[in-house]
Design a protein around this motif. Structure first.
Motif, PDB file in Angstrom:
ATOM      1  N   ASP A  74      41.509  40.182  44.600  1.00  0.00           N
ATOM      2  CA  ASP A  74      42.417  39.798  43.513  1.00  0.00           C
ATOM      3  C   ASP A  74      43.051  38.430  43.753  1.00  0.00           C
ATOM      4  OD1 ASP A  74      41.859  42.193  42.304  1.00  0.00           O
ATOM      5  OD2 ASP A  74      43.648  43.220  43.047  1.00  0.00           O
ATOM      6  N   ALA A  75      43.347  38.089  45.006  1.00  0.00           N
ATOM      7  CA  ALA A  75      44.026  36.813  45.291  1.00  0.00           C
ATOM      8  C   ALA A  75      43.136  35.625  44.960  1.00  0.00           C
ATOM      9  CB  ALA A  75      44.432  36.776  46.767  1.00  0.00           C
ATOM     10  N   GLY A  91      37.858  56.301  47.732  1.00  0.00           N
ATOM     11  CA  GLY A  91      39.192  55.894  47.302  1.00  0.00           C
ATOM     12  C   GLY A  91      39.346  56.134  45.816  1.00  0.00           C
ATOM     13  N   ARG A  92      40.393  55.570  45.265  1.00  0.00           N
ATOM     14  CA  ARG A  92      40.628  55.676  43.828  1.00  0.00           C
ATOM     15  C   ARG A  92      40.504  54.285  43.208  1.00  0.00           C
ATOM     16  NH1 ARG A  92      42.070  60.641  42.801  1.00  0.00           N
ATOM     17  NH2 ARG A  92      42.463  60.102  40.632  1.00  0.00           N
ATOM     18  N   ARG A  93      40.170  54.260  41.930  1.00  0.00           N
ATOM     19  CA  ARG A  93      39.895  52.981  41.277  1.00  0.00           C
ATOM     20  C   ARG A  93      41.104  52.043  41.334  1.00  0.00           C
ATOM     21  NH1 ARG A  93      35.631  51.765  38.548  1.00  0.00           N
ATOM     22  NH2 ARG A  93      35.014  53.948  38.350  1.00  0.00           N
ATOM     23  N   ASP A  94      42.310  52.584  41.220  1.00  0.00           N
ATOM     24  CA  ASP A  94      43.482  51.715  41.235  1.00  0.00           C
ATOM     25  C   ASP A  94      43.800  51.189  42.636  1.00  0.00           C
ATOM     26  OD1 ASP A  94      44.355  54.046  42.379  1.00  0.00           O
ATOM     27  OD2 ASP A  94      45.909  54.480  40.901  1.00  0.00           O
ATOM     28  N   GLU A  95      43.070  51.683  43.659  1.00  0.00           N
ATOM     29  CA  GLU A  95      43.281  51.188  45.014  1.00  0.00           C
ATOM     30  C   GLU A  95      42.346  50.037  45.368  1.00  0.00           C
ATOM     31  OE1 GLU A  95      44.561  55.534  46.919  1.00  0.00           O
ATOM     32  OE2 GLU A  95      42.555  54.715  47.258  1.00  0.00           O
ATOM     33  N   LEU A  96      41.364  49.782  44.522  1.00  0.00           N
ATOM     34  CA  LEU A  96      40.395  48.736  44.817  1.00  0.00           C
ATOM     35  C   LEU A  96      41.031  47.357  44.679  1.00  0.00           C
ATOM     36  CD1 LEU A  96      37.239  50.086  42.949  1.00  0.00           C
ATOM     37  CD2 LEU A  96      37.672  50.106  45.408  1.00  0.00           C
ATOM     38  N   ASN A  97      40.835  46.510  45.693  1.00  0.00           N
ATOM     39  CA  ASN A  97      41.343  45.139  45.607  1.00  0.00           C
ATOM     40  C   ASN A  97      40.209  44.134  45.492  1.00  0.00           C
ATOM     41  OD1 ASN A  97      40.306  45.305  48.167  1.00  0.00           O
ATOM     42  ND2 ASN A  97      41.966  44.168  49.145  1.00  0.00           N
ATOM     43  N   ASP A 100      41.269  31.393  40.888  1.00  0.00           N
ATOM     44  CA  ASP A 100      40.539  30.148  41.164  1.00  0.00           C
ATOM     45  C   ASP A 100      39.089  30.246  40.715  1.00  0.00           C
ATOM     46  OD1 ASP A 100      42.760  28.932  42.224  1.00  0.00           O
ATOM     47  OD2 ASP A 100      42.254  29.387  44.306  1.00  0.00           O
ATOM     48  N   LEU A 101      38.459  31.386  40.933  1.00  0.00           N
ATOM     49  CA  LEU A 101      37.060  31.533  40.540  1.00  0.00           C
ATOM     50  C   LEU A 101      36.919  31.543  39.017  1.00  0.00           C
ATOM     51  CD1 LEU A 101      34.117  31.973  41.246  1.00  0.00           C
ATOM     52  CD2 LEU A 101      34.574  34.429  41.371  1.00  0.00           C
ATOM     53  N   LEU A 102      37.781  32.262  38.337  1.00  0.00           N
ATOM     54  CA  LEU A 102      37.708  32.308  36.875  1.00  0.00           C
ATOM     55  C   LEU A 102      38.012  30.949  36.264  1.00  0.00           C
ATOM     56  CD1 LEU A 102      39.384  35.773  36.110  1.00  0.00           C
ATOM     57  CD2 LEU A 102      36.949  35.202  36.277  1.00  0.00           C
ATOM     58  N   ASP A 103      38.916  30.200  36.897  1.00  0.00           N
ATOM     59  CA  ASP A 103      39.219  28.856  36.405  1.00  0.00           C
ATOM     60  C   ASP A 103      37.992  27.960  36.537  1.00  0.00           C
ATOM     61  OD1 ASP A 103      41.240  26.693  35.638  1.00  0.00           O
ATOM     62  OD2 ASP A 103      40.475  25.934  37.553  1.00  0.00           O
ATOM     63  N   ARG A 136      33.458  22.417  47.310  1.00  0.00           N
ATOM     64  CA  ARG A 136      34.411  23.012  48.248  1.00  0.00           C
ATOM     65  C   ARG A 136      34.132  24.513  48.343  1.00  0.00           C
ATOM     66  NH1 ARG A 136      38.927  25.532  45.788  1.00  0.00           N
ATOM     67  NH2 ARG A 136      38.957  25.321  43.504  1.00  0.00           N
ATOM     68  N   LEU A 137      34.421  25.057  49.484  1.00  0.00           N
ATOM     69  CA  LEU A 137      34.197  26.480  49.720  1.00  0.00           C
ATOM     70  C   LEU A 137      35.305  27.284  49.045  1.00  0.00           C
ATOM     71  CD1 LEU A 137      32.582  28.735  51.147  1.00  0.00           C
ATOM     72  CD2 LEU A 137      34.040  28.375  53.154  1.00  0.00           C
ATOM     73  N   LEU A 138      34.923  28.102  48.074  1.00  0.00           N
ATOM     74  CA  LEU A 138      35.911  28.911  47.355  1.00  0.00           C
ATOM     75  C   LEU A 138      35.973  30.336  47.904  1.00  0.00           C
ATOM     76  CD1 LEU A 138      37.941  29.098  45.047  1.00  0.00           C
ATOM     77  CD2 LEU A 138      36.059  29.705  43.529  1.00  0.00           C
ATOM     78  N   LEU A 139      34.823  30.926  48.156  1.00  0.00           N
ATOM     79  CA  LEU A 139      34.773  32.287  48.696  1.00  0.00           C
ATOM     80  C   LEU A 139      33.901  32.292  49.941  1.00  0.00           C
ATOM     81  CD1 LEU A 139      34.133  34.376  45.436  1.00  0.00           C
ATOM     82  CD2 LEU A 139      36.328  33.954  46.560  1.00  0.00           C
TER      83      LEU A 139
END
Length: 217
Positions: free
Chosen positions: A191-192, A114-120, A196-199, A159-162
């Motif tokens: 991305d969604a 794929g292309r880098r801008d397509e990575l989610n 929460d993870l960075l917070d 709590r389960l985050l991921l």
């Protein structure tokens, strides 16, 4: 009283006629045999045809830009699945990156490009104190649990985050005595779920990474 001495003569079976080359049934039969033979020959030839495709020289992580040093050309017989892999004759597409992990020795699937801008999904480094089971590595799935810090400097219930996040890279740390002290786990985060993870990371939450054995890769 007279006796009939005549005997019944057996009926003669009809004589079989030799087939004629002009008989349409014979011509149709010959054409069917020839068509079947040609189909078998074509199938065998297609199965025996080799093509050069790319294979990973080493593990290639998600988001990595492909270079000739990452790949090696291998001749293989793929049959009908030949279109599923990247042929050497087409070369490496410009700007192509991997959308999933390709393990060492694995044939390079065309669908993994794929292309880098397509990575989610993007890698985020998590430092964990509890070691993961031996053998855990790129491509495995883990659950990430978070315990938020409270105002009283304690921690909330985890709590389960991921759930079933893919491991991109794993690096064992060492203490001054040479023993393993912590592990840096690079996990791929959609991305969604990123805010929460960075917070949690910025607020010194306690992070636990648990190997998810039931998740598919």
């Amino acid at each position: 009283m007279s006796t009939d001495t005549r005997t019944t003569q057996p009926a003669q079976a009809p004589r079989l006629r030799k087939p004629s080359w002009k008989d349409p049934r014979l011509l149709i039969g010959i054409l069917l045999v020839l068509a079947s033979t040609a189909g078998v020959i074509a199938l065998l030839e297609s199965q025996n045809t080799t093509a050069e495709v790319y294979s990973a020289r080493r593990d290639i992580a998600v988001g990595s830009a492909l270079t000739p040093e990452d790949l090696v050309a291998v001749p293989v017989r793929l049959g009908d699945s030949g279109g599923s892999y990247l042929p050497v004759s087409e070369g490496i597409p410009d700007g192509a990156v991997l959308t999933r992990l390709v393990a060492e020795g694995e044939l390079l699937p065309a669908a993994a490009l794929g292309r880098r801008d397509e990575l989610n999904r993007k890698p985020v480094g998590l430092t964990v104190e509890d070691p993961l089971p031996s053998g855990t590595g790129p491509g495995d799935r883990v659950d990430v649990w978070v315990s938020a810090r409270t105002d009283t400097n304690s921690f909330e219930e985890p709590r389960l985050l991921l759930e079933a996040a893919e491991v991109a890279e794993l690096t064992e740390g060492e203490s001054a005595l040479g023993a393993s002290s912590s592990t840096l786990v690079q996990v791929l985060v959609e991305d969604a779920a990123m805010p929460d993870l960075l917070d949690a990371l910025s607020n010194d939450a306690r992070i636990a990474v648990v190997l998810n054995l039931g998740a598919g890769s």
